[in-house]
Motif scaffolding. Structure first.
Motif, PDB file in Angstrom:
ATOM      1  N   VAL A 278       0.986  -1.068   0.104  1.00 43.55           N
ATOM      2  CA  VAL A 278       0.133   0.002   0.043  1.00 43.55           C
ATOM      3  C   VAL A 278       0.980   1.337  -0.030  1.00 43.55           C
ATOM      4  CG1 VAL A 278      -1.647   1.458   1.374  1.00 43.55           C
ATOM      5  CG2 VAL A 278      -2.058  -0.991   1.000  1.00 43.55           C
ATOM      6  N   ILE A 279       1.729   1.471   0.944  1.00 43.29           N
ATOM      7  CA  ILE A 279       2.743   2.442   1.017  1.00 43.29           C
ATOM      8  C   ILE A 279       3.713   2.545  -0.215  1.00 43.29           C
ATOM      9  CG2 ILE A 279       4.812   3.389   2.147  1.00 43.29           C
ATOM     10  CD1 ILE A 279       3.573   1.907   4.808  1.00 43.29           C
TER      11      ILE A 279
ATOM     12  N   TYR B 116       2.861   1.385  -3.261  1.00 46.64           N
ATOM     13  CA  TYR B 116       2.025   1.869  -4.253  1.00 46.64           C
ATOM     14  C   TYR B 116       1.734   3.480  -4.502  1.00 46.64           C
ATOM     15  CZ  TYR B 116      -1.562   1.150  -8.341  1.00 46.64           C
ATOM     16  OH  TYR B 116      -2.251   1.492  -9.265  1.00 46.64           O
ATOM     17  N   PHE B 117       1.440   4.034  -3.186  1.00 52.08           N
ATOM     18  CA  PHE B 117       0.928   5.212  -2.887  1.00 52.08           C
ATOM     19  C   PHE B 117       2.315   6.040  -3.481  1.00 52.08           C
ATOM     20  CE2 PHE B 117       1.588   9.069   0.008  1.00 52.08           C
ATOM     21  CZ  PHE B 117       0.336   9.667  -0.508  1.00 52.08           C
ATOM     22  N   LEU B 118       3.760   5.701  -2.800  1.00 56.63           N
ATOM     23  CA  LEU B 118       4.696   6.479  -3.360  1.00 56.63           C
ATOM     24  C   LEU B 118       5.035   6.378  -4.814  1.00 56.63           C
ATOM     25  CD1 LEU B 118       7.158   5.247  -0.433  1.00 56.63           C
ATOM     26  CD2 LEU B 118       5.963   7.511  -0.930  1.00 56.63           C
TER      27      LEU B 118
ATOM     28  N   LEU C  29       2.779   6.129  -7.214  1.00 55.18           N
ATOM     29  CA  LEU C  29       1.654   6.991  -7.795  1.00 55.18           C
ATOM     30  C   LEU C  29       2.077   8.498  -7.616  1.00 55.18           C
ATOM     31  CD1 LEU C  29      -1.759   5.099  -7.048  1.00 55.18           C
ATOM     32  CD2 LEU C  29      -0.540   5.198  -9.405  1.00 55.18           C
ATOM     33  N   LEU C  30       2.298   8.731  -6.112  1.00 52.31           N
ATOM     34  CA  LEU C  30       2.945  10.301  -5.819  1.00 52.31           C
ATOM     35  C   LEU C  30       3.749  10.680  -6.502  1.00 52.31           C
ATOM     36  CD1 LEU C  30       2.114  12.429  -3.904  1.00 52.31           C
ATOM     37  CD2 LEU C  30       3.654  11.653  -2.296  1.00 52.31           C
TER      38      LEU C  30
ATOM     39  N   SER D 188       0.358  -0.791 -12.044  1.00 48.59           N
ATOM     40  CA  SER D 188      -0.975  -0.918 -11.935  1.00 48.59           C
ATOM     41  C   SER D 188      -1.718  -2.367 -12.743  1.00 48.59           C
ATOM     42  CB  SER D 188      -1.746   0.132 -12.562  1.00 48.59           C
ATOM     43  OG  SER D 188      -1.502   1.423 -12.013  1.00 48.59           O
TER      44      SER D 188
END
Length: 300
Positions: A30-31, A33-35, A37-38, A73
């Motif tokens: 989760v972390i 994938y967030f990084l 994308l961000l 993704s």
């Protein structure tokens, strides 16, 4: 041959069979994938709106950022869903689609890395000719070539794999639909496809590695002759960070794919796949773009 197919879905065993480790991996993914994308959305946004970043280097980085988002993704959301719900099934069409997108976009990544290395070579080793060589038209052609050649290389074997009969078993020791494991599950001879895939992978991985290594080799030689020790140290710092990511990416991919696949798949294969498909993708936007002083200034 699809008329003889009895398997309608595959079982992906995932990264681990321990529920405690699955929770830890879920949080890490989760972390990560967030990084991813961000970092990549930031790169795309800032290089699109800031007119000081309208250069070939940032054009390639913008395309690379888009590629990273689409590549990760293809498997991270489904892996997160599997870790959260413990549902490890994937349909036959879903598996084929994931396999096609994963390896198509993964192939694109190799060509994009080689293209960015070539761009840095021209900028550092032939600065007086940089704007002439890396003009807008040539840059667009290079990016288009990356996407087109990748598709032409991966599409024929993918079509062959889709037409294979699968009669069982249907269990893959992996967290995404891997081509080599998929071929092992077919109930017909796949020797020709395996040989074709090996040839294609040798063209893609060692082929792009030679371009990347040659580019960085010339860059290091040029940097070594910089008279200013401060400028040389700064250039080596940037170059070494790039090389670190490139080495992790290529070494894991070569060891994972340029060797015979073990029947049923190794657990070590999943670790290697995790490194090049998640860890390096998480590092890329911060190593290639967000450490850059021009990008930092544009963000401010």
């Amino acid at each position: 041959s699809m008329n003889h197919t009895t398997v309608v879905e595959f079982v992906l065993l995932g990264l681990t069979d321990s529920r405690h480790l699955e929770i830890i991996l879920f949080l890490f993914l989760v972390i990560a994938y967030f990084l991813i994308l961000l970092g990549n959305i930031t790169v795309i946004s800032i290089t699109s709106v800031n007119h000081f970043l309208q250069t070939p280097m940032y054009y390639f980085l913008r395309n690379f950022a888009l590629l990273e988002i689409t590549f990760t993704s293809t498997f991270i959301p489904s892996t997160l869903y599997s870790l959260l719900t413990e549902r490890k099934m994937i349909s036959l069409p879903g598996c084929f689609l994931q396999m096609l997108l994963f390896f198509y976009l993964g192939t694109c990544t190799f060509f994009h890395v080689a293209t960015m290395s070539f761009d840095r070579y021209v900028a550092i080793c032939r600065p007086l000719h940089y704007t002439t060589i890396m003009n807008n038209r040539f840059c667009r052609q290079l990016v288009l070539a990356c996407w087109t050649v990748s598709f032409l290389l991966m599409f024929p074997p993918t079509i062959m794999i889709v037409q294979l009969p699968f009669c069982g078993p249907n269990v893959m020791n992996h967290f995404y639909c891997d081509t080599s494991l998929l071929l092992q599950l077919s109930c017909t001879d796949t020797g020709f496809i395996e040989g074709l895939m090996l040839i294609i992978l040798i063209i893609i991985i060692p082929g792009t590695l030679m371009i990347t290594a040659a580019s960085y080799g010339c860059i290091i030689i040029t940097i070594w002759h910089i008279p200013s020790s401060t400028g040389r140290k700064k250039a080596f710092s940037t170059c070494s960070a790039h090389l670190m990511v490139v080495m992790i990416f290529y070494s894991t991919c070569i060891y994972r794919y340029i060797r015979p696949a073990q029947r049923g798949g190794r657990d070590s294969d999943k670790v290697l796949s995790f490194f090049f498909s998640v860890v390096t993708q998480m590092l890329n936007p911060y190593i290639y773009s967000l450490r850059n002083n021009q990008v930092k200034q544009a963000l401010k």
